[in-house]
Design a protein around this motif. Sequence first.
Motif, PDB file in Angstrom:
ATOM      1  N   GLU A  30       0.837  -1.204   0.000  1.00 35.70           N
ATOM      2  CA  GLU A  30       0.000   0.000   0.000  1.00 35.70           C
ATOM      3  C   GLU A  30       0.867   1.247   0.000  1.00 35.70           C
ATOM      4  OE1 GLU A  30      -3.178   0.661   2.976  1.00 35.70           O
ATOM      5  OE2 GLU A  30      -3.546  -1.502   2.673  1.00 35.70           O
TER       6      GLU A  30
ATOM      7  N   GLU B  64       1.104   4.136  -2.973  1.00 37.44           N
ATOM      8  CA  GLU B  64       0.803   5.547  -2.747  1.00 37.44           C
ATOM      9  C   GLU B  64       1.981   6.432  -3.173  1.00 37.44           C
ATOM     10  OE1 GLU B  64      -0.541   6.393   1.270  1.00 37.44           O
ATOM     11  OE2 GLU B  64      -0.064   8.518   0.912  1.00 37.44           O
TER      12      GLU B  64
ATOM     13  N   ASN C 269       1.848   9.144  -6.236  1.00 41.13           N
ATOM     14  CA  ASN C 269       2.147  10.566  -6.020  1.00 41.13           C
ATOM     15  C   ASN C 269       3.252  11.057  -6.939  1.00 41.13           C
ATOM     16  OD1 ASN C 269       0.243  10.887  -4.040  1.00 41.13           O
ATOM     17  ND2 ASN C 269       1.675  10.490  -2.345  1.00 41.13           N
TER      18      ASN C 269
END
Lengths: 317, 258, 95
Positions: B159, B163, B167
């Motif tokens: 996870e 992320e 980004n």
Amino acid sequence: MNIVDLEHEFMKRIKADQKIEPKDWMPEKYRQTLIRQIAQHAHSEIVGMLPEANYISRAPTLRRKAALLAKIQDEAGHGLYLYCAAETLGVDRDTLLDELHSGKAKYSSIFNYPTLTWADMGAIGWLVDGAAILNQVPLCKCSFGPYARAMVRVCKEESFHQRQGYEILLTLCNGSEEQKKMAQDAVNRWWWPSMMMFGPSDENSKHSAYSMETGIKKFSNDELRQRFVDQTKPQADILGVTLPDKDLKFDESSGHWKYGEIDWEEFNNVIQGNGPCNKIRLKHRREAWEKGAWVRDAASAYAAKKALKNSESKQVA
Amino acid sequence: MVGRMSTSSENSKLNYILHLADNSLILGQRLGEWCGHGPVLEQDIALTNIALDLIGQARYFYQYAALTDNRGKSEDHYPYFRGEREFKNFLLLEQPNMDWAYTMARQFYYDSYCFVMYTEMLKSKDEQLVSIASKAIKEVSYHLKYSSEWVIRMGDGTEESHEKVQNAVNDLWEYCGEFFETTQYESEMIEQGIAVDASKLKEKWLRSVGEIFNEATLIMPEGKWFQTGGKEGVHTENLGYILTDLQYIQKTMPGLSW
Amino acid sequence: MDKKSWPLWEVFIRSKHGLNHKHVGSLHAADAQMAIENSRDVYTRRMEGISIWVVESKNITASDPNQQEAMFEPAVDKIYRHPTFYNLPDELEHM
């Protein structure tokens, strides 16, 4: 066989110059000595990347930049080969790295000195790699197979490193007054730390006797140091730099260059963590490792997912 | 060759070669910062290989620039003695390394572009460019494989990594529009069949990036506004610092051999 | 999440001279694909090879060093397997 017989057999093989391999029986002390030495050697390679890495971005020509990068990359490779050799003894790389990061494990004191000018890239290649080669060549024949084999590869690759450094200094020494001064200054700062790379003098070296006896080490610290001085002095003359030792003089009777007293107090302090760069070097190593944790985890997690998917699709088929 | 080129045409060609050279150099310089600080030894070594490929490409291009420039300059003149406003690299490539996600996202966007761009360059009328491109394409193919795999690993890893890489691709997206713009010096060279017409590569690039993002479970950024200027020497604030480092020795003691 | 470190792989490389793949060392990688690529980056930087095999180290089965004598000594006295065992006249140049 009982332990006495095993030890006896082991020493017989050492004396017959046979290689000891990871799965062979070996005395615990031999195993521990090897783990300590190979790990220190591996740590030295990867910490040793840092002082030179300072100058990758600032290398004064693109040719120099490429050579420097390739050289530092080799050091990473050497660290890798050595960690793998240590792993054959039943200790994993992460454990060894933890010991480096916690400050428990040692590495070569030389890398705790700062690189201050471009000439330091030359001095490191010439003196530090020169000293390292003298230490490493005999290890190609050391009694432990994986260590010896790793060193064969290391020595083969290392051969351009010293030439790379010497060429940098040669260019500076043939250059402007300012460049010559820069070269001399670098030699002044790196000479004594390089001399210390061979370790304590023979009478004070606590691990030497056992390493010599079991064929891990083939020459004593002082023998190698003498060889270094004898080989380096004529090279310094070609450059036109002075080695910063007022006691350095040729001894006709022995055929060797006699050198002055080494500052062992400085040596011991740098080993114990008080060198100019001990803290920053370890900080950088630790940060690289900690900041890399999520990256390593991501790759593991992805590999696990993929393996699961593969096994499921096989079951379906 | 057919006669002498006009001065403006020579300038355009020089500018185009410098644009290609600066791209390789600035990204190589950024990747060099990772050396000794990688997340694991194996990847430290891998990334340095890419840096070395890029510096090698830069040297070929600068050597060719020197030849084209015909003022007797060496390959090092161009990287070491030009100012911020003369560098023509993409803005993307001067963006900081940040972390592995940003570094790989930057690499992936650029590799995807380079792969289609160098493939086109193989058809150039300029033999020298064809020769450099045919070497570069092999290197770039490996770089693209490498960066794609990392984007996928991070995207479909944990996870946290998902992320971070999402980004990174979002943040760097605004620097990718520049790939497909055509400067004055390029249009002249495109007309002569020398330069690649990158404006025609966008669809291909989008498709290949999309495929990898799909596999990586990443969402394709949708921003429509792109930063521009790098190719014409209007950079982000990062470039000045890069050059300060890069040029420091040559600028402090100019005119010497190193 | 898998917090374990990357597994160890053994690396075998065939040089361009067409000899057998030869064991050159080991390294860590998250999966087989990465192991191949890491091997390329670590072990073929100086044109050492044109083909790579990787095997996860745990999958290697090795002979037992304690069985060395039984395994390998019986071959020692079978010298008739070597060409030098046979006495032939010097005039015979190539055989």
